[in-house]
Design an enzyme around this catalytic site. Structure first.
Site, PDB file in Angstrom:
ATOM      1  N   HIS A 568       0.821  -1.205   0.000  1.00 45.04           N
ATOM      2  CA  HIS A 568       0.000   0.000   0.000  1.00 45.04           C
ATOM      3  C   HIS A 568       0.862   1.265   0.000  1.00 45.04           C
ATOM      4  O   HIS A 568       0.987   1.943  -1.012  1.00 45.04           O
ATOM      5  CB  HIS A 568      -0.936  -0.013   1.207  1.00 45.04           C
ATOM      6  CG  HIS A 568      -1.908   1.123   1.227  1.00 45.04           C
ATOM      7  ND1 HIS A 568      -2.578   1.516   2.354  1.00 45.04           N
ATOM      8  CD2 HIS A 568      -2.321   1.981   0.251  1.00 45.04           C
ATOM      9  CE1 HIS A 568      -3.362   2.533   2.074  1.00 45.04           C
ATOM     10  NE2 HIS A 568      -3.218   2.843   0.801  1.00 45.04           N
ATOM     11  N   HIS A 573       1.388   5.081  -2.799  1.00 44.50           N
ATOM     12  CA  HIS A 573       1.564   6.459  -2.323  1.00 44.50           C
ATOM     13  C   HIS A 573       2.990   6.968  -2.533  1.00 44.50           C
ATOM     14  O   HIS A 573       3.216   8.031  -3.116  1.00 44.50           O
ATOM     15  CB  HIS A 573       1.237   6.538  -0.829  1.00 44.50           C
ATOM     16  CG  HIS A 573      -0.205   6.410  -0.510  1.00 44.50           C
ATOM     17  ND1 HIS A 573      -1.015   7.488  -0.245  1.00 44.50           N
ATOM     18  CD2 HIS A 573      -1.009   5.316  -0.389  1.00 44.50           C
ATOM     19  CE1 HIS A 573      -2.241   7.088   0.021  1.00 44.50           C
ATOM     20  NE2 HIS A 573      -2.267   5.766  -0.067  1.00 44.50           N
ATOM     21  N   HIS A 760      -3.945   0.708  -6.343  1.00 42.61           N
ATOM     22  CA  HIS A 760      -4.287   1.349  -5.080  1.00 42.61           C
ATOM     23  C   HIS A 760      -5.669   0.953  -4.605  1.00 42.61           C
ATOM     24  O   HIS A 760      -5.882   0.683  -3.418  1.00 42.61           O
ATOM     25  CB  HIS A 760      -4.204   2.870  -5.199  1.00 42.61           C
ATOM     26  CG  HIS A 760      -4.542   3.573  -3.919  1.00 42.61           C
ATOM     27  ND1 HIS A 760      -5.774   4.164  -3.698  1.00 42.61           N
ATOM     28  CD2 HIS A 760      -3.843   3.738  -2.766  1.00 42.61           C
ATOM     29  CE1 HIS A 760      -5.802   4.673  -2.490  1.00 42.61           C
ATOM     30  NE2 HIS A 760      -4.656   4.431  -1.905  1.00 42.61           N
ATOM     31  N   ASN A 764      -6.559  -0.641  -0.901  1.00 38.54           N
ATOM     32  CA  ASN A 764      -7.016   0.397   0.027  1.00 38.54           C
ATOM     33  C   ASN A 764      -8.464   0.245   0.471  1.00 38.54           C
ATOM     34  O   ASN A 764      -8.751   0.265   1.664  1.00 38.54           O
ATOM     35  CB  ASN A 764      -6.831   1.782  -0.586  1.00 38.54           C
ATOM     36  CG  ASN A 764      -7.199   2.881   0.393  1.00 38.54           C
ATOM     37  OD1 ASN A 764      -6.443   3.189   1.311  1.00 38.54           O
ATOM     38  ND2 ASN A 764      -8.375   3.470   0.241  1.00 38.54           N
ATOM     39  N   ILE A 910      -6.817   9.066  -1.028  1.00 41.58           N
ATOM     40  CA  ILE A 910      -7.040   8.831   0.396  1.00 41.58           C
ATOM     41  C   ILE A 910      -6.050   7.793   0.894  1.00 41.58           C
ATOM     42  O   ILE A 910      -5.527   7.014   0.098  1.00 41.58           O
ATOM     43  CB  ILE A 910      -8.481   8.353   0.649  1.00 41.58           C
ATOM     44  CG1 ILE A 910      -8.803   8.377   2.142  1.00 41.58           C
ATOM     45  CG2 ILE A 910      -8.715   6.965   0.061  1.00 41.58           C
ATOM     46  CD1 ILE A 910     -10.265   8.159   2.432  1.00 41.58           C
TER      47      ILE A 910
END
Length: 910
Positions: A568, A573, A760, A764, A910
């Site tokens: 993740h 990110h 993602h 997520n 997010i």
């Protein structure tokens, strides 16, 4: 002329005055702007969908003036320009603030937005830029109609040519958010023009540098109209900055730095953290903020500000700020978490039934005066009003628990979730035997695994030999041995934590499901003791069953950590931030690849900054609730160094590298899956193919040859900067793709788009679904298995109360409440989420071919929705259909707002 005083409360008589003297707009001029005339005549003008008032200038003209006007009319054409400004919190349209009256007065005086129209072409006679047409736009609609509009009429020369850009200067003392600028009139060569801004424009008082907005038409550098080439370079120079000084909140400067701001050494030596980025701890780069160094550790950047800088246009929108940003995550971390710490005793759950009270009864929270009512408005899904004084934090049962309360106990669910759960990225094919560590045996002990041929063959019970199982691709593994083993000794020095290196072996059944066969837990030589390792297998006696459950709890904690820190955080990110910075620094806003990628970068830098501030920082949520503790983010640096490769981030390459697929031109997607019922891979490849087709159509429209790719200086600088600056610690790796042909660009861009969207989404939006009932995949294992050097008392307790031993291993009440709350927030779709292929970007709609290609992309994603629904209803697909099984929907493209367990947004928002 005396002006009425305008205070921020704006009494009725002042409002009336402002309404009656709505801002005049003045004809633009190539010379100094005209002054207010003596005679004003009120007119009504339709602006967009809003009926708004304006004041037009009526000039008293003499016959001589009329003659001059007729001559001017022959030489000029009229163009009407309307700027749409969105109301924002604290922006120029806010109803509060000390400068509100000043800005209202400035509007009345004609000092609002200065606009300059820039011709796309140079003067053919002089070879110089044509004279820009300047003027002030004035507010012609009020805030109470929803969107304010600023308007101006320009008289432009007949030979001005096509408008290529508009330069904006904000004369107010506050920033403002420009939605778009629309031009209409007989003077426009190609009809009406819309410039999509969607950008903050700083106040002139903060920064005198003007903003440049290009039209929605995209240009490669070599095709840039002559009148815009200089401006194109100037705009890129503006966003790069000079690498000096501390960044201010209103700036839009993109630059690089290492991760040296996760620790707080000035507060405590225990909160010091190593710098990530460099030879010792390789890592992607983050956005530079320029804050001063810490007093006690010059290598670390101070954390003395409430907010971490990100370039202004990377901030959350007003809607997201209200529904997620400050009002949600800040509420959770600054109000709810401290409240939980004050009311929850940090102790074990005494029984599994007490875990159910989190869902049935909740936790009573008496908020202080500052937080009273804040939490229930920020996270109404979780926090309910119990009384005027107290609030209740009450969790909703995750879907798997709601369908089957004991889902987390079943071995078949353990195997299923490796393929259709929260972390489907780490399962790999076993291709060699015996299993061996690559770590130094002189430090970590014997390299060969304790999982023997005899153990495996005993577990598969004569179906086939070990060699046959490997040859027929029946054995798979979760291998966290070498990644975690070097941290075992360090983590065990932390209070309330332990760690092992681990391997878990699965067998592929004839039904296409995975059956767990064996778990190996390893402790390296430490504290004067030799290496310890033990293999646990499913069994049919009471002691063995509970030891197996404890071993699974440790493996699932390892998997949770690797999921959060590697699959993740690192692989989506973290590695994406350099892509964003390089795109903004090296690709012009009018570059077609900039406009293709820009939606996929929405809000990522802001959420990453929030993570550095509140989630992955020293003693933050991750460190206090995940097994690696203070070494959590350092562990992701090891994974980046040893495991991450850009070329393997493409889904097909990722599957091939793990042995989960082979190339097969005769199979769908050009791949044959090793496990046919692999929900993540099956659905992911649908998304991958749709993305690649859209990117292929887009890229091939702008680039017809390799020479165009190689001669595009912006594109080459972009790819070079990603590799050598953004990912500087891996710049010399041989696996970086070259960028020489349109096919190279298609593969690179498709990979970036996949990472920010499909990858993602898959890791997520199922966080609360699979982690909301924490025994299913606890984020931390706090005690050793009872067979590792047990005391007589520990072994006796295990035999008498094995449930208590397992609960001692799982998170405490406080850790569980923290994690469940944060996972709920991070699994939530914002009401203004933008889903992959849902919204046509304005620049894509300019060209009919690109627009048609996008509509094809949108249509394919809608088809994929139906295909996934059909798969979930297929009883032959046992990894996504069956009694008590939640359907696999993490890669369904679209979703409503909230915690839904589905939906693929464009970006890591997010």
């Amino acid at each position: 002329m005396l002006m009425p005083q305008v205070n921020q409360s704006r009494p009725a008589e002042t409002t009336s005055f402002l309404r009656s003297f709505q801002k005049p707009f003045i004809h633009g001029t190539t010379e100094k702007s005209a002054t207010l005339p003596a005679h004003l005549t009120r007119t009504s003008k339709k602006v967009g969908n809003n009926q708004s008032s304006s004041v037009r200038i009526r000039r008293s003209v003499t016959p001589k003036a009329s003659l001059i006007g007729n001559i001017v009319n022959k030489l000029t054409s009229n163009v009407n320009v309307v700027v749409t400004v969105l109301p924002t919190l604290g922006g120029v349209l806010t109803n509060v603030g000390i400068g509100k009256g000043i800005d209202d007065a400035k509007d009345l005086l004609g000092q609002s937005l200065q606009l300059e129209l820039v011709s796309a072409e140079l003067d053919p006679k002089t070879g110089l830029e044509k004279k820009r047409v300047k003027g002030y736009a004035h507010k012609t609609s009020l805030l109470d109609v929803g969107e304010a509009t600023y308007e101006v009429d320009f008289d432009i020369p007949k030979d001005f040519g096509e408008v290529g850009a508009i330069i904006v200067q904000n004369e107010h003392h506050k920033e403002m958010f420009l939605k778009d600028i629309k031009l209409d009139g007989e003077g426009l060569l190609n009809g009406s023009v819309t410039i999509s801004c969607n950008s903050w424009v700083h106040s002139k008082s903060d920064n005198s540098q003007n903003r440049i907005f290009f039209t929605n038409k995209s240009y490669l550098p070599s095709n840039t109209p002559s009148g815009l080439k200089k401006l194109r370079g100037e705009d890129l120079k503006n966003v790069r900055g000079n690498g000096k000084g501390e960044r201010k909140s209103f700036e839009r400067i993109y630059d690089y730095d290492v991760y040296n701001d996760l620790g707080s050494p000035d507060l405590s030596e225990k909160l010091k953290r190593p710098v990530l980025g460099g030879k010792e701890h390789p890592y992607p780069r983050r956005c530079r903020t320029g804050r001063p160094p810490s007093r006690k550790d010059p290598s670390s950047e101070s954390r003395n500000t409430l907010m971490f800088y990100v370039p202004r246009d990377e901030n959350f929108s007003e809607v997201k700020t209200v529904t997620f940003g400050a009002k949600t995550l800040y509420s959770v971390l600054h109000a709810l978490i401290p409240a939980l710490e004050s009311v929850i005793v940090d102790e074990n759950f005494p029984y599994f039934t007490t875990i159910d009270t989190l869902f049935d009864e909740g936790i009573k929270i008496p908020p202080g005066e500052e937080t009273k009512g804040l939490l229930r408005s920020a996270i109404p899904r979780l926090v309910k009003a119990a009384s005027d004084v107290d609030d209740i934090l009450q969790f909703e049962p995750p879907e798997p628990m709601d369908r089957d309360k004991f889902f987390w106990l079943r071995d078949e669910e353990f195997g299923r979730q490796t393929l259709a759960g929260l972390n489907p990225h780490t399962i790999q094919l076993v291709t060699e035997w015996p299993l061996k560590s690559k770590l130094d045996p002189s430090i970590y002990g014997p390299a060969e695994s304790a999982i023997t041929k005899e153990i495996i063959e005993q577990e598969i019970r004569g179906f086939m030999t070990l060699d046959e199982a490997i040859k027929e691709k029946k054995l798979f593994m979760l291998d966290y041995h070498d990644l975690l083993l070097p941290y075992v000794s360090k983590v065990r020095q932390l209070e309330g934590a332990t760690l092992y290196g681990s391997r878990t072996i699965f067998f592929l059944t004839n039904e296409g499901t995975l059956r767990p066969l064996a778990i190996e837990l390893t402790r390296p030589p430490m504290d004067g003791k030799p290496q310890w390792k033990q293999v646990f297998t499913p069994t049919w006696n009471a002691t063995g069953v509970w030891l197996w459950r404890l071993a699974k709890a440790h493996v699932l904690a390892h998997d949770s950590g690797v999921h959060q820190l590697v699959s993740h955080w690192l692989r989506t990110h973290c590695v994406t931030e350099p892509y964003i910075i390089a795109t903004k620094r090296q690709l012009s806003a009018m570059h077609p690849i900039f406009r293709l990628l820009n939606p996929h970068f929405r809000y990522t830098m802001e959420i990453n900054a929030l993570a550095r501030q509140l989630l992955i920082n020293a003693n933050g949520i991750i460190e206090s609730t995940f097994s690696p503790g203070k070494y959590s983010i350092e562990l992701s640096s090891v994974a980046y160094d040893k495991l991450w490769r850009f070329d393997h981030e493409a889904l097909p390459a990722d599957l091939i590298s793990r042995g989960l697929a082979i190339e097969d031109p005769n199979s769908p997607h050009g791949l044959k899956l090793t496990i046919e019922d692999y929900p993540f891979a099956n659905d992911g490849l649908l998304i991958w193919d749709a993305i690649k087709q859209w990117v292929t159509n887009y890229v091939n429209y702008y680039y017809s040859s390799a020479s165009q790719i190689q001669s595009d200086e912006e594109l080459q600088a972009w790819w070079t900067e990603i590799r050598t600056v953004g990912h500087a610690d891996k710049k010399d790796e041989p696996w970086w793709p070259v960028l020489e042909t349109p096919e190279d660009l298609i593969q690179i861009v498709t990979t970036i788009v996949w990472v920010t969207s499909g990858h993602h989404a898959a890791v997520n939006f199922g966080q609360y679904t699979y982690g909301g009932y924490f025994p299913n995949r606890a984020t931390i294992a706090r005690t050793n298995v009872p067979t590792e050097d047990p005391t007589d008392e520990e072994w006796k307790y295990f035999l008498e109360k094995p449930e208590g031993t397992l609960l001692q291993c799982l998170p405490t009440k406080l850790q569980a409440a923290k994690v469940m709350t944060v996972l709920d927030v991070l699994s939530t779709h914002s009401p203004e989420e933008e889903y992959l292929g849902e919204k046509l970007e304005a620049s894509w709609g300019v060209d009919p071919y690109i627009k048609a290609s996008f509509e094809q992309f949108n249509g394919r994603l809608k088809e994929i929705e139906g295909i996934i629904d059909e798969r979930n209803a297929n009883s032959d697909l046992r990894n996504r259909h069956g009694a008590g099984i939640a359907p696999y929907e993490l890669l369904k493209p679209f979703s409503e707002a909230g915690v839904t367990g589905k939906g693929v947004p464009y970006s890591i928002s997010i």
